[in-house]
Write a protein that holds these residues in place. Structure first.
Motif, mmCIF file in Angstrom:
data_model
loop_
_atom_site.group_PDB
_atom_site.id
_atom_site.type_symbol
_atom_site.label_atom_id
_atom_site.label_comp_id
_atom_site.label_asym_id
_atom_site.label_seq_id
_atom_site.Cartn_x
_atom_site.Cartn_y
_atom_site.Cartn_z
ATOM 1 N N PHE A 23 0.949 -1.287 -0.087
ATOM 2 C CA PHE A 23 -0.045 -0.025 0.036
ATOM 3 C C PHE A 23 0.757 1.351 -0.177
ATOM 4 C CE2 PHE A 23 -1.797 3.341 2.870
ATOM 5 C CZ PHE A 23 -2.795 3.895 1.793
ATOM 6 N N ALA A 24 1.809 1.300 0.879
ATOM 7 C CA ALA A 24 2.640 2.468 0.764
ATOM 8 C C ALA A 24 3.527 2.631 -0.348
ATOM 9 C CB ALA A 24 3.561 2.263 2.337
ATOM 10 N N ARG A 25 3.998 1.776 -1.086
ATOM 11 C CA ARG A 25 4.652 1.701 -2.233
ATOM 12 C C ARG A 25 3.558 2.464 -3.344
ATOM 13 N NH1 ARG A 25 8.110 -3.791 -2.345
ATOM 14 N NH2 ARG A 25 9.818 -3.098 -1.188
ATOM 15 N N LEU A 26 2.613 1.873 -3.235
ATOM 16 C CA LEU A 26 1.708 2.381 -4.332
ATOM 17 C C LEU A 26 1.359 4.058 -3.817
ATOM 18 C CD1 LEU A 26 -1.065 -0.361 -5.269
ATOM 19 C CD2 LEU A 26 0.744 0.620 -6.723
ATOM 20 N N ALA A 27 1.063 4.099 -2.622
ATOM 21 C CA ALA A 27 0.714 5.657 -2.455
ATOM 22 C C ALA A 27 1.794 6.748 -2.598
ATOM 23 C CB ALA A 27 0.502 5.617 -0.788
ATOM 24 N N GLN A 28 3.092 6.144 -2.762
ATOM 25 C CA GLN A 28 4.280 7.013 -2.738
ATOM 26 C C GLN A 28 4.192 7.309 -4.292
ATOM 27 O OE1 GLN A 28 5.924 8.431 -0.146
ATOM 28 N NE2 GLN A 28 4.215 7.197 0.788
ATOM 29 N N ARG A 29 3.651 6.555 -5.099
ATOM 30 C CA ARG A 29 3.716 6.793 -6.645
ATOM 31 C C ARG A 29 2.382 7.312 -7.160
ATOM 32 N NH1 ARG A 29 6.070 1.458 -6.608
ATOM 33 N NH2 ARG A 29 3.948 0.708 -7.532
ATOM 34 N N LEU A 30 1.256 7.328 -6.383
ATOM 35 C CA LEU A 30 -0.012 7.785 -6.872
ATOM 36 C C LEU A 30 0.080 9.418 -7.259
ATOM 37 C CD1 LEU A 30 -2.984 6.904 -7.210
ATOM 38 C CD2 LEU A 30 -3.237 7.748 -4.781
ATOM 39 N N PRO A 31 -0.204 9.679 -8.395
ATOM 40 C CA PRO A 31 -0.173 11.124 -8.844
ATOM 41 C C PRO A 31 -1.576 11.812 -8.382
ATOM 42 C CG PRO A 31 -0.792 9.642 -10.884
ATOM 43 C CD PRO A 31 -0.440 8.864 -9.705
ATOM 44 N N ILE A 32 -0.853 12.803 -7.402
ATOM 45 C CA ILE A 32 -2.247 13.533 -6.637
ATOM 46 C C ILE A 32 -1.712 15.097 -6.967
ATOM 47 C CG2 ILE A 32 -3.284 14.281 -4.719
ATOM 48 C CD1 ILE A 32 -2.699 11.459 -3.636
ATOM 49 N N ALA A 33 -2.644 15.819 -7.856
ATOM 50 C CA ALA A 33 -2.201 16.960 -8.071
ATOM 51 C C ALA A 33 -2.282 18.151 -7.084
ATOM 52 C CB ALA A 33 -3.334 17.782 -9.158
ATOM 53 N N ASN A 34 -3.049 17.922 -6.069
ATOM 54 C CA ASN A 34 -3.194 18.898 -4.919
ATOM 55 C C ASN A 34 -1.867 18.576 -4.121
ATOM 56 O OD1 ASN A 34 -3.471 19.606 -2.054
ATOM 57 N ND2 ASN A 34 -5.550 20.338 -2.921
ATOM 58 N N ALA A 35 -0.640 19.504 -3.882
ATOM 59 C CA ALA A 35 0.303 19.095 -3.257
ATOM 60 C C ALA A 35 0.326 18.880 -1.623
ATOM 61 C CB ALA A 35 1.141 20.454 -3.218
ATOM 62 N N VAL A 36 -0.697 19.627 -0.876
ATOM 63 C CA VAL A 36 -1.053 19.462 0.308
ATOM 64 C C VAL A 36 -1.702 17.955 0.507
ATOM 65 C CG1 VAL A 36 -2.717 20.250 2.249
ATOM 66 C CG2 VAL A 36 -1.468 21.674 0.636
ATOM 67 N N LEU A 37 -2.647 17.608 -0.217
ATOM 68 C CA LEU A 37 -3.310 16.332 -0.045
ATOM 69 C C LEU A 37 -2.292 15.225 -0.432
ATOM 70 C CD1 LEU A 37 -5.798 14.671 0.040
ATOM 71 C CD2 LEU A 37 -6.444 14.965 -2.401
ATOM 72 N N ARG A 38 -1.161 15.388 -1.620
ATOM 73 C CA ARG A 38 -0.473 14.353 -1.694
ATOM 74 C C ARG A 38 0.546 14.158 -0.465
ATOM 75 N NH1 ARG A 38 1.363 16.700 -6.242
ATOM 76 N NH2 ARG A 38 3.065 18.019 -5.222
ATOM 77 N N ASP A 39 1.112 15.208 -0.020
ATOM 78 C CA ASP A 39 1.983 15.090 1.026
ATOM 79 C C ASP A 39 1.169 14.645 2.469
ATOM 80 O OD1 ASP A 39 4.352 15.889 2.562
ATOM 81 O OD2 ASP A 39 3.195 17.297 3.781
ATOM 82 N N GLN A 40 0.134 14.696 2.622
ATOM 83 C CA GLN A 40 -0.623 14.219 3.709
ATOM 84 C C GLN A 40 -0.916 12.758 3.653
ATOM 85 O OE1 GLN A 40 -1.092 15.843 6.592
ATOM 86 N NE2 GLN A 40 -1.985 14.187 7.552
ATOM 87 N N PHE A 41 -1.147 12.403 2.172
ATOM 88 C CA PHE A 41 -1.571 11.027 2.153
ATOM 89 C C PHE A 41 -0.290 10.179 2.106
ATOM 90 C CE2 PHE A 41 -2.188 7.787 -1.294
ATOM 91 C CZ PHE A 41 -3.102 6.891 -0.564
ATOM 92 N N ARG A 42 0.463 10.791 1.297
ATOM 93 C CA ARG A 42 2.001 10.072 1.597
ATOM 94 C C ARG A 42 2.519 9.984 3.026
ATOM 95 N NH1 ARG A 42 4.891 12.471 -3.910
ATOM 96 N NH2 ARG A 42 3.492 11.142 -5.278
ATOM 97 N N ARG A 43 2.340 10.870 3.681
ATOM 98 C CA ARG A 43 2.834 10.676 5.279
ATOM 99 C C ARG A 43 2.082 9.779 6.062
ATOM 100 N NH1 ARG A 43 2.232 15.334 7.954
ATOM 101 N NH2 ARG A 43 1.434 16.627 6.594
ATOM 102 N N ALA A 44 0.756 9.888 5.747
ATOM 103 C CA ALA A 44 -0.232 8.733 6.524
ATOM 104 C C ALA A 44 0.224 7.320 6.027
ATOM 105 C CB ALA A 44 -1.576 9.166 6.271
ATOM 106 N N SER A 45 0.362 7.152 4.821
ATOM 107 C CA SER A 45 0.684 6.015 4.321
ATOM 108 C C SER A 45 1.815 5.401 4.921
ATOM 109 C CB SER A 45 0.393 5.769 3.047
ATOM 110 O OG SER A 45 1.670 6.262 2.290
#
Length: 108
Positions: A23-45
């Motif tokens: 899950f964490a590996r996929l989350a790190q590569r998931l393209p999320i345009a919103n930088a704040v959302l992307r950062d929070q999602f990656r940190r949580a994963s």
């Protein structure tokens, strides 16, 4: 896969760890345009993965449960953030659901 630990190590034997890692590996590569959302999602994963690893390394049952409960909370946070991602692949949601189910069982 970078296999630094032998397969007999407790992390590799814990199915929840392997699924959280996927899950964490996929989350790190998931393209999320919103930088704040992307950062929070990656940190949580990453937090899900590291708390599962920490729990696996603990000896006392209460300590293990506490780490797994924290990991479960981070996984639920990841699920809420994933709800905000457009066009997220189904695979990442399935992995996250599996992680939450496994962590729920480990906390009990």
């Amino acid at each position: 896969m970078n296999q630094l630990l032998p397969a007999t190590h407790s992390l590799e034997r814990l199915d929840c760890y392997r699924v959280a890692r996927d899950f964490a590996r996929l989350a790190q590569r998931l393209p999320i345009a919103n930088a704040v959302l992307r950062d929070q999602f990656r940190r949580a994963s990453l937090s899900v993965l590291t708390n599962v690893a920490e729990g696996a390394g603990r000896v006392a049952k209460a300590d293990k449960r506490r780490c797994y409960a924290i990991a479960r909370g981070e996984a639920c946070e990841s699920a809420a953030l994933l709800d905000l991602v457009d066009d997220a692949p189904a695979e990442i949601g399935k992995l996250l659901s599996r992680v939450i189910a496994m962590l729920t069982a480990l906390v009990r």
